[in-house]
Design a protein around this motif. Structure first.
Motif, PDB file in Angstrom:
ATOM      1  N   MET A  91      -5.707  -9.140   4.596  1.00 14.28           N
ATOM      2  CA  MET A  91      -4.437  -8.500   4.271  1.00 14.28           C
ATOM      3  C   MET A  91      -4.673  -7.208   3.496  1.00 14.28           C
ATOM      4  O   MET A  91      -5.499  -7.162   2.590  1.00 14.28           O
ATOM      5  CB  MET A  91      -3.570  -9.434   3.434  1.00 14.28           C
ATOM      6  CG  MET A  91      -3.138 -10.703   4.135  1.00 14.28           C
ATOM      7  SD  MET A  91      -1.914 -10.399   5.423  1.00 14.28           S
ATOM      8  CE  MET A  91      -0.466 -10.075   4.421  1.00 14.28           C
ATOM      9  N   THR A  92      -3.958  -6.160   3.881  1.00 13.11           N
ATOM     10  CA  THR A  92      -3.990  -4.903   3.135  1.00 13.11           C
ATOM     11  C   THR A  92      -2.855  -4.915   2.132  1.00 13.11           C
ATOM     12  O   THR A  92      -1.681  -4.997   2.498  1.00 13.11           O
ATOM     13  CB  THR A  92      -3.844  -3.705   4.082  1.00 13.11           C
ATOM     14  OG1 THR A  92      -4.913  -3.704   5.026  1.00 13.11           O
ATOM     15  CG2 THR A  92      -3.869  -2.399   3.299  1.00 13.11           C
ATOM     16  N   ARG A  93      -3.187  -4.842   0.861  1.00 14.63           N
ATOM     17  CA  ARG A  93      -2.192  -4.896  -0.208  1.00 14.63           C
ATOM     18  C   ARG A  93      -1.708  -3.475  -0.508  1.00 14.63           C
ATOM     19  O   ARG A  93      -2.513  -2.591  -0.812  1.00 14.63           O
ATOM     20  CB  ARG A  93      -2.809  -5.541  -1.453  1.00 14.63           C
ATOM     21  CG  ARG A  93      -3.212  -6.987  -1.236  1.00 14.63           C
ATOM     22  CD  ARG A  93      -4.179  -7.500  -2.305  1.00 14.63           C
ATOM     23  NE  ARG A  93      -3.725  -7.210  -3.650  1.00 14.63           N
ATOM     24  CZ  ARG A  93      -2.828  -7.931  -4.314  1.00 14.63           C
ATOM     25  NH1 ARG A  93      -2.296  -9.005  -3.746  1.00 14.63           N
ATOM     26  NH2 ARG A  93      -2.469  -7.607  -5.540  1.00 14.63           N
ATOM     27  N   VAL A  94      -0.393  -3.267  -0.430  1.00 18.71           N
ATOM     28  CA  VAL A  94       0.171  -1.921  -0.524  1.00 18.71           C
ATOM     29  C   VAL A  94       1.185  -1.833  -1.667  1.00 18.71           C
ATOM     30  O   VAL A  94       2.035  -2.716  -1.834  1.00 18.71           O
ATOM     31  CB  VAL A  94       0.859  -1.513   0.798  1.00 18.71           C
ATOM     32  CG1 VAL A  94       1.440  -0.107   0.694  1.00 18.71           C
ATOM     33  CG2 VAL A  94      -0.134  -1.593   1.960  1.00 18.71           C
ATOM     34  N   LEU A  95       1.079  -0.742  -2.432  1.00 15.22           N
ATOM     35  CA  LEU A  95       2.070  -0.402  -3.454  1.00 15.22           C
ATOM     36  C   LEU A  95       2.851   0.806  -2.959  1.00 15.22           C
ATOM     37  O   LEU A  95       2.261   1.802  -2.555  1.00 15.22           O
ATOM     38  CB  LEU A  95       1.375  -0.074  -4.780  1.00 15.22           C
ATOM     39  CG  LEU A  95       2.239   0.515  -5.902  1.00 15.22           C
ATOM     40  CD1 LEU A  95       3.309  -0.469  -6.334  1.00 15.22           C
ATOM     41  CD2 LEU A  95       1.350   0.915  -7.092  1.00 15.22           C
ATOM     42  N   VAL A  96       4.184   0.727  -2.971  1.00 19.29           N
ATOM     43  CA  VAL A  96       5.040   1.803  -2.470  1.00 19.29           C
ATOM     44  C   VAL A  96       5.659   2.545  -3.654  1.00 19.29           C
ATOM     45  O   VAL A  96       6.272   1.928  -4.525  1.00 19.29           O
ATOM     46  CB  VAL A  96       6.154   1.247  -1.566  1.00 19.29           C
ATOM     47  CG1 VAL A  96       7.069   2.375  -1.092  1.00 19.29           C
ATOM     48  CG2 VAL A  96       5.549   0.522  -0.363  1.00 19.29           C
ATOM     49  N   VAL A  97       5.495   3.877  -3.668  1.00 19.22           N
ATOM     50  CA  VAL A  97       6.014   4.689  -4.773  1.00 19.22           C
ATOM     51  C   VAL A  97       6.896   5.799  -4.211  1.00 19.22           C
ATOM     52  O   VAL A  97       6.425   6.678  -3.487  1.00 19.22           O
ATOM     53  CB  VAL A  97       4.862   5.315  -5.591  1.00 19.22           C
ATOM     54  CG1 VAL A  97       5.421   6.062  -6.797  1.00 19.22           C
ATOM     55  CG2 VAL A  97       3.851   4.260  -6.008  1.00 19.22           C
ATOM     56  N   ASP A  98       8.185   5.761  -4.531  1.00 18.89           N
ATOM     57  CA  ASP A  98       9.118   6.816  -4.110  1.00 18.89           C
ATOM     58  C   ASP A  98      10.353   6.729  -4.983  1.00 18.89           C
ATOM     59  O   ASP A  98      10.856   5.633  -5.243  1.00 18.89           O
ATOM     60  CB  ASP A  98       9.502   6.656  -2.631  1.00 18.89           C
ATOM     61  CG  ASP A  98      10.094   7.934  -2.052  1.00 18.89           C
ATOM     62  OD1 ASP A  98      11.209   8.317  -2.496  1.00 18.89           O
ATOM     63  OD2 ASP A  98       9.468   8.546  -1.182  1.00 18.89           O
ATOM     64  N   ASP A  99      10.848   7.878  -5.440  1.00 20.35           N
ATOM     65  CA  ASP A  99      11.986   7.852  -6.351  1.00 20.35           C
ATOM     66  C   ASP A  99      13.315   7.651  -5.643  1.00 20.35           C
ATOM     67  O   ASP A  99      14.317   7.333  -6.282  1.00 20.35           O
ATOM     68  CB  ASP A  99      12.035   9.139  -7.185  1.00 20.35           C
ATOM     69  CG  ASP A  99      12.337  10.366  -6.343  1.00 20.35           C
ATOM     70  OD1 ASP A  99      11.720  10.503  -5.266  1.00 20.35           O
ATOM     71  OD2 ASP A  99      13.176  11.187  -6.750  1.00 20.35           O
ATOM     72  N   GLN A 100      13.354   7.821  -4.320  1.00 23.21           N
ATOM     73  CA  GLN A 100      14.600   7.632  -3.576  1.00 23.21           C
ATOM     74  C   GLN A 100      14.688   6.185  -3.071  1.00 23.21           C
ATOM     75  O   GLN A 100      13.852   5.739  -2.283  1.00 23.21           O
ATOM     76  CB  GLN A 100      14.667   8.602  -2.398  1.00 23.21           C
ATOM     77  CG  GLN A 100      14.680  10.060  -2.832  1.00 23.21           C
ATOM     78  CD  GLN A 100      14.857  11.007  -1.671  1.00 23.21           C
ATOM     79  OE1 GLN A 100      15.759  10.839  -0.853  1.00 23.21           O
ATOM     80  NE2 GLN A 100      13.999  12.019  -1.586  1.00 23.21           N
ATOM     81  N   PHE A 101      15.711   5.492  -3.519  1.00 21.29           N
ATOM     82  CA  PHE A 101      15.821   4.054  -3.256  1.00 21.29           C
ATOM     83  C   PHE A 101      15.835   3.731  -1.761  1.00 21.29           C
ATOM     84  O   PHE A 101      15.140   2.817  -1.303  1.00 21.29           O
ATOM     85  CB  PHE A 101      17.090   3.491  -3.916  1.00 21.29           C
ATOM     86  CG  PHE A 101      17.355   2.052  -3.541  1.00 21.29           C
ATOM     87  CD1 PHE A 101      16.624   1.033  -4.122  1.00 21.29           C
ATOM     88  CD2 PHE A 101      18.325   1.743  -2.580  1.00 21.29           C
ATOM     89  CE1 PHE A 101      16.870  -0.293  -3.755  1.00 21.29           C
ATOM     90  CE2 PHE A 101      18.553   0.427  -2.224  1.00 21.29           C
ATOM     91  CZ  PHE A 101      17.824  -0.593  -2.814  1.00 21.29           C
ATOM     92  N   LEU A 102      16.606   4.490  -0.990  1.00 19.52           N
ATOM     93  CA  LEU A 102      16.736   4.172   0.426  1.00 19.52           C
ATOM     94  C   LEU A 102      15.409   4.365   1.165  1.00 19.52           C
ATOM     95  O   LEU A 102      15.046   3.569   2.036  1.00 19.52           O
ATOM     96  CB  LEU A 102      17.832   5.024   1.075  1.00 19.52           C
ATOM     97  CG  LEU A 102      19.267   4.689   0.654  1.00 19.52           C
ATOM     98  CD1 LEU A 102      20.251   5.629   1.348  1.00 19.52           C
ATOM     99  CD2 LEU A 102      19.605   3.240   0.994  1.00 19.52           C
ATOM    100  N   ILE A 103      14.699   5.437   0.833  1.00 20.69           N
ATOM    101  CA  ILE A 103      13.386   5.664   1.462  1.00 20.69           C
ATOM    102  C   ILE A 103      12.415   4.570   1.054  1.00 20.69           C
ATOM    103  O   ILE A 103      11.690   4.002   1.889  1.00 20.69           O
ATOM    104  CB  ILE A 103      12.839   7.042   1.067  1.00 20.69           C
ATOM    105  CG1 ILE A 103      13.687   8.147   1.697  1.00 20.69           C
ATOM    106  CG2 ILE A 103      11.370   7.172   1.501  1.00 20.69           C
ATOM    107  CD1 ILE A 103      13.235   9.549   1.344  1.00 20.69           C
ATOM    108  N   ARG A 104      12.420   4.240  -0.228  1.00 18.79           N
ATOM    109  CA  ARG A 104      11.499   3.206  -0.719  1.00 18.79           C
ATOM    110  C   ARG A 104      11.814   1.856  -0.064  1.00 18.79           C
ATOM    111  O   ARG A 104      10.900   1.144   0.378  1.00 18.79           O
ATOM    112  CB  ARG A 104      11.613   3.103  -2.237  1.00 18.79           C
ATOM    113  CG  ARG A 104      10.540   2.232  -2.869  1.00 18.79           C
ATOM    114  CD  ARG A 104      10.567   2.332  -4.392  1.00 18.79           C
ATOM    115  NE  ARG A 104      11.732   1.682  -4.979  1.00 18.79           N
ATOM    116  CZ  ARG A 104      12.740   2.334  -5.549  1.00 18.79           C
ATOM    117  NH1 ARG A 104      12.727   3.657  -5.604  1.00 18.79           N
ATOM    118  NH2 ARG A 104      13.748   1.673  -6.075  1.00 18.79           N
ATOM    119  N   ALA A 105      13.105   1.533   0.019  1.00 18.22           N
ATOM    120  CA  ALA A 105      13.497   0.259   0.629  1.00 18.22           C
ATOM    121  C   ALA A 105      13.116   0.222   2.108  1.00 18.22           C
ATOM    122  O   ALA A 105      12.679  -0.816   2.627  1.00 18.22           O
ATOM    123  CB  ALA A 105      15.000   0.037   0.464  1.00 18.22           C
TER     124      ALA A 105
END
Length: 221
Positions: free
Chosen positions: A1-15
């Protein structure tokens, strides 16, 4: 499994990113952050394999967050894939110098995003090298006359290491370099890794930047 952290200040893009990655086989989303400070804390706690890093965020931006995450990480460090709106963005150039492994446009389709995460998570140090080369060329040209810039000393490199570094900066893959020099792909990796070690570099992206800043490769040629 590749473990990923998502970073973005815009909620819709991040979601949207989280939803796409969660549905993909072989990927586990270990966290999501809305700014750089939160990203640094989460990266330390969750130890992801890949960080999808937005550049422009309120407070601590993506460049500083990239530097802090990599500086604090234990081996092996996470691989940082920068997300940006424009393919010629000075902030992305700064992120590459900070140690990011590559970058991806935000308007890339789902398949390209998943392929990028897989490539970076699998150890590829630079995604879409031809696009990154344009980026580096543009900003290396702008910075060429800066009096404070001191080019790195390449004298420690062997002729073969120098040639591999030059071809890497031109945007060639390891396989393409192997064909150009009539050596194996494994030998290309060995020469590049030795060159990076001698220059104290952490990523292929940094190697590309150094090649331009040192004058080994001339922008536009």
């Amino acid at each position: 499994m590749t473990r990923v952290l998502v970073v973005d200040d815009q909620f819709l893009i991040r979601a949207g990113l989280v939803g796409l990655l969660t549905a993909a086989p072989g990927i586990e989303v270990v966290g999501e952050a809305a700014d750089g400070e939160e990203a640094v804390a989460l990266a330390s706690r969750t130890r992801p394999d890949v960080v999808l890093m937005d550049i422009r965020m309120p407070g601590m931006g993506g460049i500083e967050a990239t530097e802090r995450i990599l500086a604090a990480a234990s081996a092996p460090p996470p691989r940082i894939l920068v997300l940006t709106t424009f393919d010629l963005d000075e902030y992305v150039y700064g992120a590459l110098r900070a140690g990011a492994s590559g970058f991806l446009l935000k308007d890339s389709g789902p398949e390209r995003l998943l392929a990028a995460v897989a490539a970076v998570g699998g150890g590829d140090a630079l995604f879409a090298p031809s696009v990154t080369r344009r980026l580096v060329e543009a900003y290396a040209r702008q910075s060429a006359d800066e009096a404070t810039r001191r080019p790195p000393d390449l004298d420690a490199l062997t002729d073969r290491e120098t040639e591999v570094l030059r071809l890497t900066a031109r945007g060639l893959s390891n396989l393409e370099i192997a064909g150009e020099l009539f050596i194996s792909e494994a030998t290309v990796k060995t020469h590049l890794n030795r060159a990076m070690g001698k220059l104290s570099l952490d990523s292929r992206a940094q190697a590309v930047v150094i090649a331009y800043e040192s004058g080994l490769v001339t922008p536009g040629r």
